[in-house]
Structures are given as structure tokens and as C-alpha cells.
Design a protein around this motif. Sequence first.
Motif, short mmCIF file in Angstrom:
data_model
loop_
_atom_site.label_atom_id
_atom_site.label_comp_id
_atom_site.label_asym_id
_atom_site.label_seq_id
_atom_site.Cartn_x
_atom_site.Cartn_y
_atom_site.Cartn_z
N GLY A 285 -95.66 -2.76 73.25
CA GLY A 285 -94.86 -2.56 74.44
C GLY A 285 -93.57 -1.81 74.14
O GLY A 285 -93.44 -1.12 73.13
N LYS A 286 -92.61 -1.96 75.04
CA LYS A 286 -91.32 -1.30 74.84
C LYS A 286 -90.41 -2.19 74.01
O LYS A 286 -90.16 -3.34 74.36
N THR A 287 -89.92 -1.65 72.90
CA THR A 287 -89.01 -2.39 72.04
C THR A 287 -87.73 -1.58 71.86
O THR A 287 -87.69 -0.39 72.13
N SER A 288 -86.70 -2.25 71.38
CA SER A 288 -85.41 -1.60 71.17
C SER A 288 -85.23 -1.18 69.72
O SER A 288 -84.12 -0.89 69.30
N GLY A 289 -86.29 -1.17 68.96
CA GLY A 289 -86.21 -0.75 67.57
C GLY A 289 -86.23 -1.91 66.59
O GLY A 289 -86.72 -1.78 65.47
N GLY A 290 -85.69 -3.07 67.00
CA GLY A 290 -85.73 -4.23 66.14
C GLY A 290 -84.72 -4.21 65.01
O GLY A 290 -84.74 -5.07 64.14
N ARG A 291 -83.82 -3.24 64.99
CA ARG A 291 -82.81 -3.14 63.94
C ARG A 291 -81.66 -2.28 64.46
O ARG A 291 -81.75 -1.68 65.53
N SER A 292 -80.60 -2.24 63.72
CA SER A 292 -79.47 -1.41 64.12
C SER A 292 -79.87 0.06 64.04
O SER A 292 -80.78 0.43 63.30
N SER A 293 -79.16 0.88 64.78
CA SER A 293 -79.51 2.29 64.88
C SER A 293 -79.38 2.98 63.53
O SER A 293 -78.35 2.87 62.85
N VAL A 294 -80.46 3.69 63.15
CA VAL A 294 -80.47 4.41 61.88
C VAL A 294 -81.06 5.80 62.12
O VAL A 294 -81.66 6.07 63.15
N THR A 295 -80.89 6.67 61.15
CA THR A 295 -81.48 8.00 61.18
C THR A 295 -82.96 7.90 60.78
O THR A 295 -83.42 6.84 60.34
N PRO A 296 -83.71 8.98 60.91
CA PRO A 296 -85.10 8.93 60.44
C PRO A 296 -85.24 8.63 58.96
O PRO A 296 -86.32 8.28 58.49
N GLY B 65 -83.20 6.31 57.47
CA GLY B 65 -82.73 4.96 57.24
C GLY B 65 -81.23 4.80 57.10
O GLY B 65 -80.76 3.69 56.80
N LYS B 66 -80.45 5.85 57.31
CA LYS B 66 -78.99 5.71 57.18
C LYS B 66 -78.39 5.27 58.51
O LYS B 66 -78.82 5.72 59.58
N PRO B 67 -77.41 4.36 58.49
CA PRO B 67 -76.79 3.90 59.75
C PRO B 67 -76.15 5.06 60.51
O PRO B 67 -75.54 5.95 59.92
N THR B 68 -76.28 5.00 61.83
CA THR B 68 -75.74 6.07 62.68
C THR B 68 -74.57 5.61 63.52
O THR B 68 -73.94 6.43 64.17
N LYS B 69 -74.27 4.33 63.53
CA LYS B 69 -73.14 3.81 64.31
C LYS B 69 -72.20 3.05 63.38
O LYS B 69 -72.64 2.44 62.41
N GLY B 70 -70.94 3.10 63.71
CA GLY B 70 -69.96 2.42 62.87
C GLY B 70 -69.23 3.40 61.98
O GLY B 70 -69.03 4.56 62.34
N PRO B 71 -68.81 2.95 60.80
CA PRO B 71 -68.04 3.83 59.91
C PRO B 71 -68.85 5.04 59.47
O PRO B 71 -70.08 5.00 59.39
N SER B 72 -68.16 6.12 59.19
CA SER B 72 -68.81 7.33 58.73
C SER B 72 -69.37 7.13 57.33
O SER B 72 -68.75 6.48 56.48
N THR B 73 -70.55 7.70 57.09
CA THR B 73 -71.17 7.59 55.76
C THR B 73 -70.93 8.83 54.93
O THR B 73 -71.41 8.93 53.81
N ARG B 74 -70.18 9.78 55.48
CA ARG B 74 -69.92 11.03 54.77
C ARG B 74 -68.77 10.83 53.79
O ARG B 74 -67.76 10.23 54.13
N THR B 75 -68.94 11.36 52.58
CA THR B 75 -67.88 11.30 51.59
C THR B 75 -67.04 12.56 51.73
O THR B 75 -67.55 13.68 51.63
N ASN B 76 -65.76 12.38 51.97
CA ASN B 76 -64.87 13.52 52.14
C ASN B 76 -64.67 14.23 50.82
O ASN B 76 -64.29 13.62 49.81
N ARG B 77 -64.95 15.52 50.85
CA ARG B 77 -64.76 16.32 49.64
C ARG B 77 -63.32 16.79 49.55
O ARG B 77 -62.77 17.34 50.49
N ILE B 78 -62.73 16.54 48.41
CA ILE B 78 -61.35 16.96 48.20
C ILE B 78 -61.32 18.45 47.91
O ILE B 78 -62.04 18.94 47.05
#
Length: 254
Positions: free
Chosen positions: A220-231, A233-246
Motif C-alpha cells: 500500500g501507500k507508505t511514508s518510507g518507514g525511515r527519515s528522509s534520505v537520498t537514493p 542513503g545520506k540524510p537529506t534533512k537537518g544539518p548539512s553533510t557537506r564538508t566546507n573546503r577551505i
Amino acid sequence: MKQNKQIFITPPLKSYRHNWNHSTGRNNKGHITAWHRGGGHSRLYRKIDLKRKSTQGIVIGLEYDPNRTAFLARIFNPDTKKHNYIIAPTKIKRGDIIRSNSTQNGFQNGHSKTLQNILTGSLIYNLSLYPGKDGKILRAPGAFGRILKRTKVLAKIHLKSGKYRWFDINTIATNGMVSNTNSRFTKLKKAGQSRWLGRRPTVRGVAMNPIDHPHGGGEGKTSGGRSSVTPWGKPTKGPSTRTNRIQPKPNVKI
């Protein structure tokens, strides 16, 4: 919408058009690395002078470019009898004089100069990263940067993204702001217009199969069953996962 009288209705210069290989989001192995790309109306690439070292003459008018949302300005040099295309700035009109690699002081709209010849506080666009290279940044409609500080060898630029970067003082930029500033207000009327631009539909992860996306599958219709991730598996909501390059410090003293 009223037609801009500065824009040509006639075809562009044939000698300044050539084929362009559209990757449609795939790499050299044919694997999709950028999703939702492909199709689109056939178009030819316009040869544009991005180095701005020798283009000078009279502005004949503006033209539409299918490969970008900014307008192009056609420049005719009466001495060499040749035409050239440049990215058009705002408030440019037919009959204006355009010069490249100019050493004049002051603000001349559309003139290209090295950063050492541009007044502090002036608006610039089509900025190259290194001396003698093509303009790479500040080319989108309405984009501009501002010169904040200048030393004997470097210039500090405030970019459209809000960042501050140091550039070699011999890099070339163009006075002004990129044309067609109202392009961000353009609304697509139907789905076909998006396909004309080469944009394919976006599918939700919960509508896919489990092999295609972590949110896929289920009865049926589900909401994913987990927090939002990319295809992948990386989280897409919350803190940024990008490392700032100096940014590396220049080898010269400021």
C-alpha cells in the motif's frame, strides 16, 4: 508579453553556431550520474567571446540564446568587418560602443577590464578565475559581483552567493550586471515546456521499488518507514553533510 525591440527576429549568424554534444546526464560509461536530464528541443551552441580580449565595436542588437537565459549582444567591428557575441549586460542598447581589455577609468557598461583598472565598489560580471582564462562565474541573469578591496596583487570580490574571494588583479571582468534579470519570474505553463528545456520528470522515492530507492517498496501507500534520505542513503534533512573546503591561501602577501 511585449517583444523586446532590441532582440532580433532574424536567424543568428550561421558561422558562429556549431553542434554541441549533450550528455543527458550520463558519463563515459553510459551510466546516469545526473538525474532528470534528457530530451529537449534541438539547439546549436553560439560561439561567445568569454575571454573578452579583442571584442570591440558597435552593438547591433540583442539575441536570444537557447543555451542560457541571459541575452547575447552582437558586436560589429567596422575595422575588421567581423561580428562577435558577448553576454549582454543590462541597460545596453543598439548603437553603444563596446571595448575589451580597456584601460579607461570609471564605469563603462559592457567594457571588459582587468581588476586593477576597475573602480572599487563597481559591479562586475563574467569574471575569470585566473588571468587569461574564460569568464566562468557571474554569468547567470541578474548576476553581479562587487569589488570591495584591492591590493597591489589581489582584489577581494563579493560574489552573488554571498561569499568573499580573492582574485589575481590581472584577471578580466566586465562592467555591469547580466541582462534579463526578470527571467526568474518566468512560469512554465505546461509540462511540455519543461521537456522542451531538457528536464525529465521527477519521481518520488516512495513511489519506487526497493531496488531503486531506500524509501521504495511496502504494501500500500507508505511514508518510507525511515527519515528522509537520498537514493544513496545520506540524510537529506537537518544539518548539512557537506564538508566546507577551505580556500587555499594565495602564495603572495596581501
